[in-house]
Design a protein around this motif. Structure first.
Motif, mmCIF file in Angstrom:
data_model
loop_
_atom_site.group_PDB
_atom_site.id
_atom_site.type_symbol
_atom_site.label_atom_id
_atom_site.label_comp_id
_atom_site.label_asym_id
_atom_site.label_seq_id
_atom_site.Cartn_x
_atom_site.Cartn_y
_atom_site.Cartn_z
ATOM 1 N N GLY A 169 -17.610 7.350 7.898
ATOM 2 C CA GLY A 169 -17.140 6.377 6.920
ATOM 3 C C GLY A 169 -15.638 6.462 6.725
ATOM 4 N N CYS A 170 -15.173 5.954 5.596
ATOM 5 C CA CYS A 170 -13.740 5.950 5.325
ATOM 6 C C CYS A 170 -13.517 6.145 3.829
ATOM 7 N N ALA A 171 -12.244 6.156 3.442
ATOM 8 C CA ALA A 171 -11.896 6.408 2.046
ATOM 9 C C ALA A 171 -12.303 5.259 1.128
ATOM 10 N N THR A 172 -12.647 4.106 1.706
ATOM 11 C CA THR A 172 -13.098 2.974 0.890
ATOM 12 C C THR A 172 -14.596 3.032 0.631
ATOM 13 N N GLY A 196 -7.631 16.882 -1.455
ATOM 14 C CA GLY A 196 -7.941 15.459 -1.438
ATOM 15 C C GLY A 196 -7.578 14.775 -0.146
ATOM 16 N N GLY A 197 -6.849 15.486 0.744
ATOM 17 C CA GLY A 197 -6.504 14.912 2.034
ATOM 18 C C GLY A 197 -5.419 13.861 1.960
ATOM 19 N N VAL A 198 -4.503 14.001 0.999
ATOM 20 C CA VAL A 198 -3.403 13.039 0.857
ATOM 21 C C VAL A 198 -2.082 13.799 0.905
ATOM 22 N N TYR A 199 -1.165 13.297 1.717
ATOM 23 C CA TYR A 199 0.167 13.892 1.825
ATOM 24 C C TYR A 199 1.174 12.759 1.994
ATOM 25 N N GLY A 223 13.382 8.171 6.066
ATOM 26 C CA GLY A 223 12.189 8.545 6.800
ATOM 27 C C GLY A 223 11.008 8.712 5.868
ATOM 28 N N SER A 224 9.810 8.566 6.415
ATOM 29 C CA SER A 224 8.611 8.745 5.601
ATOM 30 C C SER A 224 7.456 9.184 6.476
ATOM 31 N N VAL A 225 6.587 9.990 5.875
ATOM 32 C CA VAL A 225 5.332 10.394 6.498
ATOM 33 C C VAL A 225 4.240 10.231 5.456
ATOM 34 N N LEU A 226 3.180 9.515 5.804
ATOM 35 C CA LEU A 226 2.037 9.326 4.912
ATOM 36 C C LEU A 226 0.775 9.749 5.641
ATOM 37 N N TYR A 227 -0.042 10.537 4.963
ATOM 38 C CA TYR A 227 -1.299 10.999 5.548
ATOM 39 C C TYR A 227 -2.417 10.744 4.551
ATOM 40 N N GLY A 228 -3.454 10.034 4.983
ATOM 41 C CA GLY A 228 -4.619 9.818 4.125
ATOM 42 C C GLY A 228 -4.528 8.596 3.245
ATOM 43 N N ASP A 229 -3.315 8.250 2.795
ATOM 44 C CA ASP A 229 -3.112 7.066 1.958
ATOM 45 C C ASP A 229 -1.860 6.367 2.459
ATOM 46 N N THR A 230 -2.055 5.307 3.258
ATOM 47 C CA THR A 230 -0.925 4.625 3.892
ATOM 48 C C THR A 230 -0.713 3.218 3.343
ATOM 49 N N LEU A 280 -2.723 7.300 9.079
ATOM 50 C CA LEU A 280 -1.444 7.986 9.203
ATOM 51 C C LEU A 280 -0.340 6.943 9.304
ATOM 52 N N PHE A 281 0.823 7.281 8.767
ATOM 53 C CA PHE A 281 1.975 6.372 8.873
ATOM 54 C C PHE A 281 3.228 7.223 8.936
#
Length: 814
Positions: A529-532, A356-359, A371-378, A329-330
């Motif tokens: 695990g993680c997205a990688t 896909g879990g990306v916002y 301003g910015s909000v990042l979820y799933g891909d930061t 999250l960012f």
């Protein structure tokens, strides 16, 4: 000259950062005494949650060992709480009777958890979450009790809930707001986070107010009661509802406080001999709870304690980069949404892929990111924050802004070095405020060779750790050939110490057939695990054990899950298969009819000789595939894309071989093939090479006596010319040799390696040995490829037939 006496009250991250900075710039000016009320030396409070989650121990998160204090002639008192400051005689007193005189006093007393003033708050089993003691208490409680309730859906609350769940407890999070992490995320991202955490077994009650806690006959909490009359069983209650500056000591000494120890821009209190930094401070009416502002304060404070008289702290523009139970999250700046956005000139650019879990949301005002909000891909969070902080105009890059720094074309293809595109002034480590130039200078001036050296000398990467990969890139680019990575192959990700080759070997040796078994068998640090690592593991399982391993669609990238390429506005690109680039009037009529029916904004011929329908809505995809009645072109896939052909000998007066038919044969033979990365073929009918075979993963060129095969080409941002592999006589040999090459690449390359990267690592001679010199091995590899492709399902038609089973094509609103 006699040294002055500096006493530091508080052995946490802020106070000790002042001492570290002071030792750098004025190491001989003070005799330093440090008092800490915990039994440990300075530790990384940010990393308490991994300790609770059994991922680390207290020793793993110690920042300054006792030996470090001794080596720097610092007197350290642990388990020593200061309870009195005598400002007239300049002496501090601890509860155990210890005292120390000072010429300068630094108060870094931090914060304390806010405990709700409700009945039952003093029962056994009701705790806050702020230090190692709280963490150990939770671990002990989990061994004897079952039901945990965490009050507070902020970062600390969610970390506590996740850790208690890992410890085996049944966990419910109570939050009085409408969504989680409301200070760091907007509503959409907060709801996505809740859905993800619920899938991991956590329970939530939102918009809920706690009325009281009740206990059993032993005085231990056993239930939590809410204002609406409902209740829950609770053997452990963790209050994570916020922190409050800990300024009672300063206030008792008559130092001016107002919701914190009031300081000026040099971090002085109203007593000029006394300084203060950290969460206990109120600077210009603001108290900060993030580590980056505290370290900025520390640097300024150190310069004034050193009598340099330079530096001033003006406040901080903050960003938050978090990892909550493996979810990135960012957020930064003002990202609030509401009905008044249009009125104050704000605009929003949003990319939302719920499945896909990306916002991603960027808030723009007056041509600048506010301003910015990042979820799933930061990955681009630091870049957005840099633009926000520097107030850079964005009109020239607005069209590609949502797709990050790499979309600007100033860095390489897969495996690019983001550090190379950074200026020396750009920030690398947000926690510690370290820019690229500082790291480069330290590497060059102090002869640093390892990540640990850089952490020690610059602090970059030593707090939350999210910038370690970037630090490593800077280290490698600065040292060039002198850089030796920590191992021959980098770990697959932070979830494991195993590299890609070791992971593949384990999968083969132990015959793991699904991701959970593989992670468990290889002692993955996290169960999810993680997205990688998840996409890589999924591919390694499928390529090692075809027809046996279980495909996990959720471990694929969004394009592969929905079998279409997502575009910048959230619509999709649809490219049907046209074998060898050959089509028919009937296919063209279908494509035209479909384009009209679904009001496709753009119909374009691609560089791969296919037709692209751009701007398709997700909910229209399945119906469009049904109407097209054509196979998928896999233009979205980590797999075979197209086989580009020229006209060849059938029509062209220069053609020496039938390149069109050869291309069709290859494309049909290898259809549905998954690979570590995208794979492109081309077949040219003569050395004029109209199909651009020289820059493809596999390029085939017709000559008078047969075919020449080239491998490892790449026509991307960094063009790579394919290398000559061999010459063969027949079409059957083209299929066998190229198929064997691709299969060995499929079995041995690291996930997301293009063929060129794999060849660079193993060498062309190795490839020739496997494909040319070992004829039996070549035939066996080709047969393994054909076996893997047997019974492949055409994805578009399968989804048309089983539409009800594929919920990812529904429009999801949050």
């Amino acid at each position: 000259m006699q040294k002055m006496k500096l006493v530091v009250v508080g052995n946490g991250m802020a106070g000790m950062r002042v001492v570290e900075e002071l030792l750098k710039i004025a190491p001989h000016i003070y005799d330093i005494t440090v008092f800490g009320d915990e039994p440990y030396p300075n530790y990384n409070r940010i990393m308490l949650s991994p300790v609770l989650a059994n991922e680390q121990t207290i020793n793993d998160i110690i920042l300054n060992t006792r030996e470090w204090y001794a080596a720097n002639n610092i007197t350290l008192y642990t388990s020593a709480r200061i309870n009195k400051i005598d400002r007239k005689n300049r002496v501090v007193y601890a509860e155990d009777g210890t005292s120390a005189e000072y010429d300068r006093l630094l108060l870094a007393t931090g914060s304390k958890p806010f405990m709700l003033p409700i009945p039952g708050a003093d029962l056994k089993g009701v705790i806050g979450y702020r230090d190692i003691k709280d963490t150990n208490d939770m671990i002990d409680a989990a061994k004897a009790h079952k039901h945990a309730v965490v009050i507070g859906g902020g970062l600390l609350g969610l970390e506590a809930a996740n850790g208690l769940k890992i410890q085996g407890m049944d966990v419910t999070v109570i939050h009085r707001n409408e969504w989680l992490l409301e200070r760091q995320l907007d509503k959409t991202a907060g709801k996505m986070l809740q859905q993800n955490l619920e899938a991991k077994g956590l329970k939530f009650q939102l918009n809920q107010n706690t009325k009281e806690l009740t206990g059993d006959s032993s005085g231990r909490v056993n239930a939590i009661h809410f204002a609406d009359g409902t209740q829950l069983p609770a053997d452990l209650v963790v209050m994570a509802v916020g922190i409050r500056p800990n300024f009672s000591l300063a206030e008792s000494a008559g130092i001016y406080c107002n919701k914190g120890i009031v300081v000026n821009d040099t971090m002085q209190t109203y007593d000029p001999r006394i300084y203060s930094v950290g969460e206990c401070v109120a600077h210009r009416g603001i108290s900060y709870g993030l580590v980056a502002p505290l370290f900025e304060m520390a640097k300024v404070c150190a310069t004034h304690l050193a009598n340099f008289g330079i530096g001033s702290y003006k406040g901080s523009v903050t960003s938050t980069k978090l990892k909550v139970t493996g979810i990135d999250l960012f957020s930064a700046g003002d990202f609030a949404s509401g009905d008044d956005i249009a009125d104050d000139g704000r605009e929003e650019i949003v990319l939302h892929d719920a499945v896909g879990g990306v916002y991603k949301k960027l808030v723009i005002k007056n041509d600048k990111i506010i301003g910015s909000v990042l979820y799933g891909d930061t990955a681009d969070g630091a870049w957005y924050f840099q633009m926000l902080r520097d107030a850079k105009p964005i009109h020239e890059i607005r069209d590609s802004l949502m797709f990050g720094q790499d979309s600007l074309g100033n860095s390489g293809h897969q495996g690019q070095d983001k550090a190379a595109a950074m200026t020396n002034e750009m920030e690398v480590c947000g926690c510690n405020g370290v820019c690229k130039g500082t790291i480069v200078k330290a590497i060059q001036d102090q002869g640093l060779f390892t990540i640990d050296d850089v952490k020690k000398q610059t602090k970059a990467g030593s707090s939350c750790g999210s910038c370690v990969g970037l630090v490593e890139q800077i280290l490698a680019s600065t040292l060039g050939g002198g850089y030796a990575p920590p191992s021959t192959s980098k770990a697959i990700c932070g979830c494991s110490d195993k590299n890609h080759e070791e992971v593949r070997a384990e999968i083969r040796t132990h015959k793991y057939l699904n991701i959970p078994d593989a992670m468990k068998g290889m002692n993955w640090r996290t169960q999810n695990g993680c997205a990688t690592c998840r996409p890589a593991l999924n591919y390694y399982l499928l390529s090692t054990w075809p027809h046996e391993a279980v495909d996990d669609p959720q471990s694929r990238f969004i394009n592969e899950r929905v079998h279409a390429n997502i575009q910048k506005d959230g619509t999709y690109s649809v490219i049907p298969r046209m074998y060898g680039g050959v089509t028919t009037p009937d296919q063209l009529r279908k494509i035209a009819d479909v384009a009209e029916k679904y009001a496709v904004p753009m119909v374009k011929v691609t560089g791969g000789q296919r037709i692209d329908l751009l701007g398709v809505k997700k909910e229209d995809l399945v119906d469009m595939w049904k109407d097209l009645d054509m196979p998928s072109g896999y233009a979205y896939a980590k797999g075979i894309r197209t086989v580009k052909t020229c006209v060849g000998s059938e029509f062209c007066r220069f053609g020496t071989q039938d390149s069109t038919q050869m291309g069709i044969d290859i494309e049909k033979a290898f259809d549905h093939m998954w690979a570590p990365h995208k794979v492109k073929f081309a077949v040219s009918g003569c050395p004029r090479n109209c199909a651009e075979s020289g820059i493809k993963d596999v390029g085939i060129i017709g000559v008078d006596s047969g075919w020449e095969i080239y491998v490892g080409g790449n026509g991307g941002i960094k063009t790579e010319v394919a290398q000559f592999l061999c010459k063969v006589k027949t079409s059957e040999e083209v299929l066998e040799y190229s198929g064997a090459f691709i299969q060995i690449y499929r079995e041995e390359a690291r996930y997301l390696d293009r063929t060129v990267h794999w060849i660079e690592r193993v060498g062309l001679e190795y490839v020739k040995q496997r494909v040319l010199e070992d004829s039996e091995g070549r035939k066996a590899a080709y047969e393994r490829l054909l076996f893997a492709l047997q019974g492949a399902i055409e994805p578009w038609s399968e989804r048309v037939q089983k539409r009800a089973e594929h919920k990812e094509f529904e429009t999801i609103t949050v």
